[in-house]
Scaffold this active site. Structure first.
Site, PDB file in Angstrom:
ATOM      1  N   LYS A   1       4.625  -2.431  -3.060  1.00 25.06           N
ATOM      2  CA  LYS A   1       4.829  -2.422  -1.608  1.00 25.06           C
ATOM      3  C   LYS A   1       4.471  -3.789  -1.025  1.00 25.06           C
ATOM      4  CE  LYS A   1       4.030   2.552  -1.461  1.00 25.06           C
ATOM      5  NZ  LYS A   1       3.122   3.684  -1.207  1.00 25.06           N
TER       6      LYS A   1
ATOM      7  N   GLN B   1      -2.732   5.115   0.861  1.00 20.00           N
ATOM      8  CA  GLN B   1      -2.147   5.509  -0.432  1.00 20.00           C
ATOM      9  C   GLN B   1      -2.792   6.803  -0.931  1.00 20.00           C
ATOM     10  OE1 GLN B   1       0.487   4.008  -1.805  1.00 20.00           O
ATOM     11  NE2 GLN B   1       0.514   5.359  -3.561  1.00 20.00           N
TER      12      GLN B   1
ATOM     13  N   ASP C   1       4.422   6.228   6.802  1.00 21.23           N
ATOM     14  CA  ASP C   1       4.823   7.229   5.802  1.00 21.23           C
ATOM     15  C   ASP C   1       5.452   8.461   6.452  1.00 21.23           C
ATOM     16  OD1 ASP C   1       4.333   6.649   3.058  1.00 21.23           O
ATOM     17  OD2 ASP C   1       2.171   6.698   3.429  1.00 21.23           O
TER      18      ASP C   1
HETATM   19  N1  GUN Z   1       1.511   8.447  -3.270  1.00 26.43           N
HETATM   20  C1  GUN Z   1       2.670   8.718  -3.923  1.00 26.43           C
HETATM   21  N2  GUN Z   1       3.723   8.496  -3.112  1.00 26.43           N
HETATM   22  C2  GUN Z   1       3.231   8.093  -1.929  1.00 26.43           C
HETATM   23  C3  GUN Z   1       3.836   7.714  -0.690  1.00 26.43           C
HETATM   24  O1  GUN Z   1       5.067   7.724  -0.507  1.00 26.43           O
HETATM   25  N3  GUN Z   1       2.969   7.351   0.291  1.00 26.43           N
HETATM   26  C4  GUN Z   1       1.627   7.352   0.122  1.00 26.43           C
HETATM   27  N4  GUN Z   1       0.877   6.983   1.156  1.00 26.43           N
HETATM   28  N5  GUN Z   1       1.037   7.698  -0.997  1.00 26.43           N
HETATM   29  C5  GUN Z   1       1.840   8.062  -2.028  1.00 26.43           C
END
Ligand code: GUN
Length: 277
Positions: free
Chosen positions: A49, A93, A116
């Protein structure tokens, strides 16, 4: 003849367009990521990211916390970030260590900075068919990919395997909003194959290699593989790709399918929230 749903190429196109748009901005968007603990998969995803953000000249800050961090530390930080005018997108996350209540943490993110699309306000908007500030990135990436290949959803039976808050549940709502008939299967579902065999569009988001086999799919269906697991150090999907391929009309590869689309959707969300602020 099966066709590949090429998320790698589409994500590049999306990122190139975003890059042009962001280059024209005087002030740049700012994504802040909270990462707690040392889970290798989470560290990898956060790294991807950050790299994607940097390429687009999106400012990114990764706040790393040790595994034993308490809930209050994260809630206090979120309060600070919510009112920080320099930060327009916040991502925590997941998963979080067990001493931290994930739901409480998500609820503490300002919905307008919730990149998200996981907060109750954004999820609630989706479930009543109102545009949220941001859509969850993986479901959004899946729908963008299907749309690119003109795969129609109206009246189709979409079967989702996996009911997570990150993928399965929001994706079900988003498919319903597109007039698909939606079934969600999960670990308690009986006779899984009987249901998956009726899917025009089968989406698997479990994280167990080869749980979707040839005898479980309908001929000429669309298969979307959201699963990621590691087999001999390589990333692998939920679908037995080699054996399933010929029986499908469209199928996503792993890697190079949904994964890059998730990142592209995240970057789209960062820009969208920046414009809102
Ligand atoms: N953990 C696995 N996929 C994601 C996601 O799309 N966003 C977040 N914040 N954590 C994750």
């Amino acid at each position: 003849m099966a066709k590949i749903l090429d998320g790698k190429t589409l994500s590049r196109k999306i990122l190139d367009n975003l890059s042009e748009e962001i280059a024209k901005l005087d002030k740049k968007p700012h994504l802040t990521v909270i990462l707690v603990g040392e889970d290798p998969a989470s560290e990898l995803y956060v790294g991807l990211k950050k790299k994607a953000a940097e390429k687009l000249c999106i400012k990114s800050t990764i706040l790393k916390y040790p595994q034993d961090t308490d809930e209050k530390t994260i809630l206090d930080k979120l309060e600070e970030l919510n009112s920080d005018k320099d930060v327009n997108a916040i991502l925590v996350q997941l998963p979080l260590p067990k001493q931290i209540n994930e739901k409480k943490v998500i609820e503490a993110i300002s919905p307008k900075k919730d990149v998200d699309g996981f907060t109750p306000e954004n999820i609630g908007k989706i479930s009543i068919g109102v545009e949220p500030y941001a859509y969850p990135c993986t479901p959004k990436g899946v729908l963008t990919l299907l749309d690119e290949y003109n795969i129609k959803l109206e009246g189709k039976h979409a079967v989702i395997v996996g009911r997570s808050n990150i993928v399965g549940k929001p994706l079900a709502q988003m498919l319903l909003n597109k007039n698909a008939t939606v079934t969600i299967c999960h670990s308690y579902t009986k006779n899984l194959a009987d249901i998956t065999k009726t899917a025009d569009i089968l989406i698997s988001a479990v994280g167990k290699n080869k749980i979707i086999r040839k005898e479980m799919i309908k001929y000429n269906s669309v298969i979307v593989d959201v699963g990621t697991s590691k087999i001999d150090g390589k990333s692998a999907g939920d679908v037995d790709f080699e054996n399933v391929f010929e029986s499908t009309s469209y199928i996503t590869p792993v890697p190079g399918g949904v994964g890059p689309m998730t990142i592209a959707s995240l970057m789209e969300n960062v820009l969208k929230l920046f414009k809102l602020a």
